[in-house]
Design a protein around this motif. Structure first.
Motif, PDB file in Angstrom:
ATOM      1  N   GLY A   1      -1.477  -0.767 -11.937  1.00 58.69           N
ATOM      2  CA  GLY A   1      -2.576  -0.051 -11.321  1.00 58.69           C
ATOM      3  C   GLY A   1      -2.139   1.069 -10.401  1.00 58.69           C
ATOM      4  O   GLY A   1      -2.981   1.707  -9.754  1.00 58.69           O
ATOM      5  N   SER A   2      -0.843   1.337 -10.342  1.00 59.37           N
ATOM      6  CA  SER A   2      -0.326   2.390  -9.464  1.00 59.37           C
ATOM      7  C   SER A   2      -0.819   3.763  -9.912  1.00 59.37           C
ATOM      8  O   SER A   2      -1.021   4.024 -11.099  1.00 59.37           O
ATOM      9  CB  SER A   2       1.203   2.366  -9.473  1.00 59.37           C
TER      10      SER A   2
ATOM     11  N   PRO B   1       5.688 -16.822 -16.157  1.00 60.78           N
ATOM     12  CA  PRO B   1       4.803 -15.819 -16.752  1.00 60.78           C
ATOM     13  C   PRO B   1       3.535 -15.539 -15.951  1.00 60.78           C
ATOM     14  O   PRO B   1       3.047 -14.411 -15.932  1.00 60.78           O
ATOM     15  CB  PRO B   1       4.471 -16.397 -18.128  1.00 60.78           C
ATOM     16  N   GLY B   2       2.993 -16.552 -15.283  1.00 63.91           N
ATOM     17  CA  GLY B   2       1.782 -16.347 -14.496  1.00 63.91           C
ATOM     18  C   GLY B   2       2.007 -15.386 -13.346  1.00 63.91           C
ATOM     19  O   GLY B   2       1.249 -14.425 -13.151  1.00 63.91           O
ATOM     20  N   SER B   3       3.065 -15.623 -12.585  1.00 65.18           N
ATOM     21  CA  SER B   3       3.399 -14.738 -11.469  1.00 65.18           C
ATOM     22  C   SER B   3       3.797 -13.367 -11.974  1.00 65.18           C
ATOM     23  O   SER B   3       3.449 -12.345 -11.370  1.00 65.18           O
ATOM     24  CB  SER B   3       4.546 -15.342 -10.649  1.00 65.18           C
ATOM     25  N   ALA B   4       4.525 -13.336 -13.086  1.00 61.72           N
ATOM     26  CA  ALA B   4       4.956 -12.054 -13.663  1.00 61.72           C
ATOM     27  C   ALA B   4       3.743 -11.207 -14.029  1.00 61.72           C
ATOM     28  O   ALA B   4       3.705  -9.999 -13.746  1.00 61.72           O
ATOM     29  CB  ALA B   4       5.822 -12.295 -14.894  1.00 61.72           C
ATOM     30  N   GLU B   5       2.742 -11.829 -14.640  1.00 66.33           N
ATOM     31  CA  GLU B   5       1.543 -11.082 -15.042  1.00 66.33           C
ATOM     32  C   GLU B   5       0.817 -10.507 -13.826  1.00 66.33           C
ATOM     33  O   GLU B   5       0.392  -9.346 -13.833  1.00 66.33           O
ATOM     34  CB  GLU B   5       0.602 -11.991 -15.826  1.00 66.33           C
ATOM     35  N   THR B   6       0.703 -11.311 -12.773  1.00 67.38           N
ATOM     36  CA  THR B   6       0.020 -10.850 -11.554  1.00 67.38           C
ATOM     37  C   THR B   6       0.719  -9.643 -10.949  1.00 67.38           C
ATOM     38  O   THR B   6       0.084  -8.643 -10.577  1.00 67.38           O
ATOM     39  CB  THR B   6      -0.040 -11.983 -10.511  1.00 67.38           C
ATOM     40  N   GLU B   7       2.048  -9.723 -10.853  1.00 68.87           N
ATOM     41  CA  GLU B   7       2.817  -8.636 -10.236  1.00 68.87           C
ATOM     42  C   GLU B   7       2.797  -7.380 -11.108  1.00 68.87           C
ATOM     43  O   GLU B   7       2.646  -6.257 -10.602  1.00 68.87           O
ATOM     44  CB  GLU B   7       4.260  -9.084  -9.991  1.00 68.87           C
ATOM     45  N   LEU B   8       2.941  -7.566 -12.409  1.00 74.11           N
ATOM     46  CA  LEU B   8       2.969  -6.408 -13.305  1.00 74.11           C
ATOM     47  C   LEU B   8       1.610  -5.721 -13.363  1.00 74.11           C
ATOM     48  O   LEU B   8       1.529  -4.490 -13.460  1.00 74.11           O
ATOM     49  CB  LEU B   8       3.413  -6.835 -14.707  1.00 74.11           C
ATOM     50  N   LYS B   9       0.537  -6.477 -13.282  1.00 75.47           N
ATOM     51  CA  LYS B   9      -0.799  -5.870 -13.250  1.00 75.47           C
ATOM     52  C   LYS B   9      -0.975  -5.035 -11.990  1.00 75.47           C
ATOM     53  O   LYS B   9      -1.581  -3.957 -12.018  1.00 75.47           O
ATOM     54  CB  LYS B   9      -1.866  -6.956 -13.305  1.00 75.47           C
ATOM     55  N   ALA B  10      -0.436  -5.536 -10.867  1.00 79.84           N
ATOM     56  CA  ALA B  10      -0.522  -4.771  -9.619  1.00 79.84           C
ATOM     57  C   ALA B  10       0.223  -3.448  -9.752  1.00 79.84           C
ATOM     58  O   ALA B  10      -0.266  -2.395  -9.334  1.00 79.84           O
ATOM     59  CB  ALA B  10       0.047  -5.592  -8.461  1.00 79.84           C
ATOM     60  N   ALA B  11       1.409  -3.486 -10.352  1.00 81.85           N
ATOM     61  CA  ALA B  11       2.191  -2.260 -10.541  1.00 81.85           C
ATOM     62  C   ALA B  11       1.535  -1.338 -11.567  1.00 81.85           C
ATOM     63  O   ALA B  11       1.580  -0.112 -11.435  1.00 81.85           O
ATOM     64  CB  ALA B  11       3.609  -2.597 -10.980  1.00 81.85           C
TER      65      ALA B  11
ATOM     66  N   TRP C   1       0.813  -1.223   0.000  1.00 78.46           N
ATOM     67  CA  TRP C   1       0.000   0.000   0.000  1.00 78.46           C
ATOM     68  C   TRP C   1       0.842   1.266   0.000  1.00 78.46           C
ATOM     69  O   TRP C   1       0.310   2.377  -0.036  1.00 78.46           O
ATOM     70  CB  TRP C   1      -0.905  -0.001   1.235  1.00 78.46           C
ATOM     71  N   LEU C   2       2.167   1.097   0.008  1.00 77.51           N
ATOM     72  CA  LEU C   2       3.085   2.235  -0.021  1.00 77.51           C
ATOM     73  C   LEU C   2       3.752   2.340  -1.397  1.00 77.51           C
ATOM     74  O   LEU C   2       3.801   1.357  -2.141  1.00 77.51           O
ATOM     75  CB  LEU C   2       4.159   2.071   1.060  1.00 77.51           C
TER      76      LEU C   2
ATOM     77  N   LEU D   1       5.571   4.763 -13.002  1.00 79.47           N
ATOM     78  CA  LEU D   1       5.675   3.351 -12.641  1.00 79.47           C
ATOM     79  C   LEU D   1       4.637   2.527 -13.408  1.00 79.47           C
ATOM     80  O   LEU D   1       4.943   1.451 -13.926  1.00 79.47           O
ATOM     81  CB  LEU D   1       5.467   3.185 -11.133  1.00 79.47           C
ATOM     82  N   SER D   2       3.422   3.040 -13.465  1.00 75.03           N
ATOM     83  CA  SER D   2       2.350   2.329 -14.159  1.00 75.03           C
ATOM     84  C   SER D   2       2.711   2.054 -15.610  1.00 75.03           C
ATOM     85  O   SER D   2       2.510   0.937 -16.121  1.00 75.03           O
ATOM     86  CB  SER D   2       1.059   3.150 -14.091  1.00 75.03           C
ATOM     87  N   ASN D   3       3.285   3.046 -16.288  1.00 77.66           N
ATOM     88  CA  ASN D   3       3.632   2.863 -17.694  1.00 77.66           C
ATOM     89  C   ASN D   3       4.779   1.870 -17.882  1.00 77.66           C
ATOM     90  O   ASN D   3       4.798   1.103 -18.849  1.00 77.66           O
ATOM     91  CB  ASN D   3       3.990   4.209 -18.323  1.00 77.66           C
ATOM     92  N   LEU D   4       5.737   1.877 -16.966  1.00 76.05           N
ATOM     93  CA  LEU D   4       6.812   0.878 -17.034  1.00 76.05           C
ATOM     94  C   LEU D   4       6.236  -0.528 -16.932  1.00 76.05           C
ATOM     95  O   LEU D   4       6.634  -1.442 -17.667  1.00 76.05           O
ATOM     96  CB  LEU D   4       7.817   1.108 -15.902  1.00 76.05           C
ATOM     97  N   ALA D   5       5.300  -0.695 -15.998  1.00 75.48           N
ATOM     98  CA  ALA D   5       4.684  -2.007 -15.805  1.00 75.48           C
ATOM     99  C   ALA D   5       3.868  -2.412 -17.035  1.00 75.48           C
ATOM    100  O   ALA D   5       3.894  -3.576 -17.454  1.00 75.48           O
ATOM    101  CB  ALA D   5       3.802  -1.993 -14.559  1.00 75.48           C
ATOM    102  N   LYS D   6       3.156  -1.457 -17.625  1.00 76.67           N
ATOM    103  CA  LYS D   6       2.349  -1.752 -18.812  1.00 76.67           C
ATOM    104  C   LYS D   6       3.236  -2.134 -19.996  1.00 76.67           C
ATOM    105  O   LYS D   6       2.884  -3.014 -20.791  1.00 76.67           O
ATOM    106  CB  LYS D   6       1.472  -0.555 -19.169  1.00 76.67           C
ATOM    107  N   LEU D   7       4.391  -1.466 -20.104  1.00 77.31           N
ATOM    108  CA  LEU D   7       5.324  -1.799 -21.187  1.00 77.31           C
ATOM    109  C   LEU D   7       5.838  -3.232 -21.024  1.00 77.31           C
ATOM    110  O   LEU D   7       5.877  -4.003 -21.994  1.00 77.31           O
ATOM    111  CB  LEU D   7       6.483  -0.809 -21.187  1.00 77.31           C
ATOM    112  N   ALA D   8       6.224  -3.585 -19.794  1.00 82.47           N
ATOM    113  CA  ALA D   8       6.696  -4.944 -19.532  1.00 82.47           C
ATOM    114  C   ALA D   8       5.570  -5.957 -19.732  1.00 82.47           C
ATOM    115  O   ALA D   8       5.786  -7.056 -20.253  1.00 82.47           O
ATOM    116  CB  ALA D   8       7.247  -5.040 -18.110  1.00 82.47           C
ATOM    117  N   LEU D   9       4.367  -5.583 -19.319  1.00 76.77           N
ATOM    118  CA  LEU D   9       3.214  -6.475 -19.461  1.00 76.77           C
ATOM    119  C   LEU D   9       2.886  -6.708 -20.934  1.00 76.77           C
ATOM    120  O   LEU D   9       2.554  -7.838 -21.340  1.00 76.77           O
ATOM    121  CB  LEU D   9       2.020  -5.864 -18.732  1.00 76.77           C
ATOM    122  N   ALA D  10       2.991  -5.672 -21.745  1.00 76.43           N
ATOM    123  CA  ALA D  10       2.752  -5.820 -23.182  1.00 76.43           C
ATOM    124  C   ALA D  10       3.764  -6.785 -23.798  1.00 76.43           C
ATOM    125  O   ALA D  10       3.413  -7.636 -24.636  1.00 76.43           O
ATOM    126  CB  ALA D  10       2.828  -4.466 -23.872  1.00 76.43           C
TER     127      ALA D  10
END
Length: 235
Positions: A143-144, A131-141, A110-111, A149-158
């Motif tokens: 949503g920041s 990949p399953g765990s990676a997707e879960t973690e990247l989706k959480a990021a 939450w921080l 940070l959100s865009n970095l996570a979306k780029l990695a998720l893509a």
């Protein structure tokens, strides 16, 4: 009206106002007391929350820093004797860093530091072939509230979606990044990633159209230079 009379009238008005205030307080003593106590409690709780937030934020940043130190630590020199906290290969290093990132994300999610930990946990999960765990973690990021940070996570998720055969989802993310870029992920960077996806799928016309746009829009930049090389066939 002389000075003495005016002074007397002022004293009378003050005395009357004071008496009225005392009468009001006497009649509303319990209500006033409750208000004072409530205000004091709110103040104490507010101060306590600030102190708690500061302490937890400091602890989260320290834990995230330790995990990043592991992730960026140099690997052991081949043939050198074993050393504490020195990893012989990138996989072992990523595995330990991932363990720490996951712990930070779990304890401080939450921080801001916890949100960053989700991102790095996803990146290291991807490196470790999870990949399953990676997707879960990247989706959480992703949503920041922090767009960088959100865009970095979306780029990695893509990129993960593309690797796992979900190109429509990857394309949707890339287009979203192009529409709403950030300091960490510029529109040209997202365009180049999208063009590479099209090129990998044999859609050269679509890829070349994007490279041409990037070349024209970023003539003197790195993205423009890359796009120019792509158009020149140096892929």
């Amino acid at each position: 009206m002389d000075t003495q009379t005016r002074h007397a009238l002022k004293q009378d008005k003050f005395a009357t106002a004071t008496a009225s205030s005392v009468d009001w307080l006497s009649g509303h003593r319990s209500g006033v007391l409750r208000w004072v106590i409530s205000a004091a409690v709110v103040l104490v709780l507010g101060i306590g929350a600030i102190i708690f937030w500061s302490m937890r934020s400091a602890a989260a940043e320290t834990a995230l820093g330790a995990a990043l130190d592991v992730y960026s630590s140099p690997l052991a020199t081949p043939g050198a004797p074993p050393e504490p906290n020195v990893y012989t290969n990138a996989s072992d290093r990523a595995k330990e860093a991932n363990r720490q990132f996951v712990a930070v994300a779990r304890d401080y999610g939450w921080l801001p530091a916890g949100a960053k930990a989700h991102y790095f946990a996803g990146v290291t999960d991807q490196e470790l072939g999870q990949p399953g765990s990676a997707e879960t973690e990247l989706k959480a990021a992703a949503g920041s509230w922090d767009r960088n940070l959100s865009n970095l996570a979306k780029l990695a998720l893509a990129g993960l979606y593309h690797q796992t055969g979900r190109d429509p989802q990857a394309i949707e993310l890339y287009n979203g990044l192009i529409a709403k870029p950030s300091t960490t992920v510029s529109a040209p960077a997202a365009q180049l990633a999208l063009a590479d996806l099209y090129a990998a799928n044999g859609k050269q016309d679509q890829a070349r159209a994007i490279w041409a746009k990037v070349k024209d829009a970023d003539k003197d930049g790195m993205a423009g230079s890359i796009a120019s090389q792509k158009l020149g066939g140096k892929q």
